[in-house]
Design a protein around this motif. Structure first.
Motif: not given
Length: 177
Positions: A73-92, A97-99
């Motif tokens: 969960l911590v890894a997913l949360q970090e991925r979300l926080q660091q993904s600004d601009g690098f992840m498509s809206e669908d992927e985000r 949802q996975q988180f």
């Protein structure tokens, strides 16, 4: 120890104290009284230490699983926080949802773990308490005590404290069996 049991012990101790105080002084002088600090037995008796070890061993795999889920969960949360601009809206949305699903699953698993651990601990503590009471009764009987109080008293002289002797009996029993 349950509150109702403590109340019963206190009432019994108070009643016995009144009876002893009302007895003739010669009978009181011959009465042998001991005190046991049950909490010390739960902290120091080898049976209590063995119980703690066995609970730790029994629940260690589930605790490791919980820690692993928490790290995911911590890894997913970090991925979300660091993904600004690098992840498509669908992927985000998918990762969010996975988180959320992971958080719900983690909370449910953690609650089940705590319930199971508490239930098992209470079962084992009940067994241990019965063992301690039986050992205290056996020691008191073999040493000629007329009355042994367990907790529920306001003050007792150190001269009345037989906790160490009962603890030694428990240690010998643990080594022998």
């Amino acid at each position: 120890m349950k509150a109702s049991h403590r109340t019963l012990v206190r009432n019994l101790a108070a009643t016995l104290l009144v009876v002893l105080l009302a007895a003739p002084t010669t009978a009181l002088a011959e009465t042998r009284i001991g005190v046991v600090k049950l909490n010390r037995l739960f902290e120091e008796a080898p049976q209590a230490l063995a119980l703690q070890r066995s609970l730790t061993e029994e629940f260690a795999p589930r605790e490791r699983e919980l820690r692993s889920k928490q790290e995911e969960l911590v890894a997913l949360q970090e991925r979300l926080q660091q993904s600004d601009g690098f992840m498509s809206e669908d992927e985000r949305r998918r990762v969010e949802q996975q988180f959320r699903d992971g958080q719900r699953d983690f909370q449910r698993t953690q609650n089940e773990f705590m319930e199971d651990l508490n239930l098992r601990r209470n079962e084992r503590l009940g067994e241990l308490q019965r063992l301690f009471i039986a050992e205290i009764q056996g020691y008191a009987s073999s040493q000629g005590y007329d009355l042994v109080l367990v907790e529920g008293f306001i003050h007792a002289s150190d001269a009345l404290d037989i906790t160490q002797q009962v603890l030694q009996v428990l240690q010998r029993r643990h080594q022998g069996g």
